[in-house]
Design a protein around this motif. Sequence first.
Motif, mmCIF file in Angstrom:
data_model
loop_
_atom_site.group_PDB
_atom_site.id
_atom_site.type_symbol
_atom_site.label_atom_id
_atom_site.label_comp_id
_atom_site.label_asym_id
_atom_site.label_seq_id
_atom_site.Cartn_x
_atom_site.Cartn_y
_atom_site.Cartn_z
ATOM 1 N N UNK A 183 -12.290 1.288 0.216
ATOM 2 C CA UNK A 183 -11.084 1.037 0.986
ATOM 3 C C UNK A 183 -9.901 0.774 0.074
ATOM 4 N N UNK A 184 -10.136 0.001 -0.991
ATOM 5 C CA UNK A 184 -9.078 -0.261 -1.960
ATOM 6 C C UNK A 184 -8.706 1.014 -2.708
ATOM 7 N N UNK A 185 -9.699 1.816 -3.033
ATOM 8 C CA UNK A 185 -9.421 3.098 -3.703
ATOM 9 C C UNK A 185 -8.598 4.016 -2.799
ATOM 10 N N UNK A 186 -8.939 4.048 -1.518
ATOM 11 C CA UNK A 186 -8.197 4.896 -0.584
ATOM 12 C C UNK A 186 -6.738 4.459 -0.492
ATOM 13 N N UNK A 187 -6.491 3.151 -0.537
ATOM 14 C CA UNK A 187 -5.115 2.662 -0.470
ATOM 15 C C UNK A 187 -4.313 3.100 -1.689
ATOM 16 N N UNK A 188 -5.017 3.409 -2.774
ATOM 17 C CA UNK A 188 -4.356 3.879 -3.997
ATOM 18 C C UNK A 188 -4.437 5.399 -4.145
#
Length: 411
Positions: A183-188
Motif C-alpha cells: 500500500x505504501x509502495x502504491x502511494x509512491x
Amino acid sequence: MRILLSTYGSRGDVEPLAALGAALQANGLEARVSAPGDAEFAALLTRAGVPLAPAFAPVREWAKEMVNRSRSASPEDRAKLISGQAAEIAARQYEALSAAAEGCDAVVAFGLFPSCAAARLVAEQRGMRYMLGTFCPIWLPSQHNRPHEYPGHPLPDGMTDNRLLWETDIRTKNALFGEAVNGQRASLRLPPVQNVRDYVYGNPVLLACDPTLGPWPDSDLIGAVQTGAFILPDERPLPDGLNAFLDAGPPPVYVGFGSISVASETGSAAIEAIRARGLRAVVAQGWAGLDLVDDRDDCFAIGEVNQQALFGRVAAVVHHGGAGTTVAAARAGAPQLIVPQIGDQPYWARRAAELGIGAAHDGPMPTGQSLSAALEVALAPKVLARARAFAGKVRANGADAAAKWLADRMR
C-alpha cells in the motif's frame, strides 16, 4: 559517511543502537538514531552522544494501547489488529525516516517489521545502502529452528521440516504485512513486491547477539553476520538509597520485567517466593509499575538504574528474558530466573537453562509456589558457579565489531 540507525520499539531496541551509534562515531563515521521520542530514550542517546531523530510517535503509550486492545481479542482479531497497525506504522514511519535520512548514506534497521519495511523503502527511494539487524537468531530463516507463530496463522500441524515451515512464513508475512508494504509502495507509484519478508530482510542480516548465549549455526536460507551484543558502557553510580540498601545486608534478588506489561500479581508472587527463601529483593518498577507489597525493610523499589553496576551485587536476576537483560545478567555472572512472556523471550529462557546459568519458568503467569521452585534451581551453588565462570565468555565488543564491519560494508 553518515549511517542512519532505525528502530521502533522499547528500551531493549533503543539502547543497543545507542551503543552502535557511539561505536560508529568512535570509528570515524557519523551516526544518527531514529527511535521513539520518549524522554527516557532521548536521555539515553544524549548520554551516548548520538543524535536522535524521533520516530513517528513515542512508544510507551502506543505499546500499552496495543496490549489492552489485543488482550481479550481472538487470534483472528489480533491478526487484523496487527495488519491495521502495520499499515499505520509503515506510512507514518516512512515520513519520519524520510526526514531522518537527509544527508545519510546508509540505513541499518531494527525493531518492528513494518518500521523496518519503511526503512527499506526509504533506502530504495534514495539509493542508500540498507541492512536489517536483529537481536536474536530465531527471527532468521534457518533449517535449525522453526519460525515464529503469529496470531491467526498457526504453523501447519504435523509439518516438521523447518525449510517448509519457513516457506509458510513467507505467506504469513505477506498476509499480515503485505498490504502495509505494498500500500505504501502504491502511494509512491512503485510496483508491488511478491515476498515482503525477503524484501525487508535482505541478505545478509546483522545479528547483534552474543555467539555463546545465542549461537548462529550457518543457514542455507539466509546469511547472518554475528558480531556480538551491542553493549553501551554505563558509568553512572547507583542511587544513594539503593547503595545503602545493598550495603545493609546480604545480596538481594533483583526482580524486573522492563517494558513488558506483566500483571501486578507477578511482582507480589516474586516477593513471596524470595521471602520464602529468607532473601531480600530489589524491585524494578518498569513499565508494568511493579511496586512493593508492604513497607517491610527487606525490599527496595527502584526506577531505571545502571544494571551493569547493580547486577554484580545481587544474588540472582528475575526477569522477562529480554535480550539486553539476559546478556547484562550473564556478563555480571548473576544467576538468572527468566519468566518469558512474548517474542524471543522463551528462547533466552531456554538458553539460560541449557547453559546452566539460570532457570526457565514454565509459562508466563507465575505464582509464589512456581517461582519458589524455579528460584531454588537458579540459586543452586552449581548454577552460581556456572554463571560466574560463564561471565568471562560474553563478548563486550559487539558494537565495535559491527561498526568496523559496517564501515567496510556500507562504503
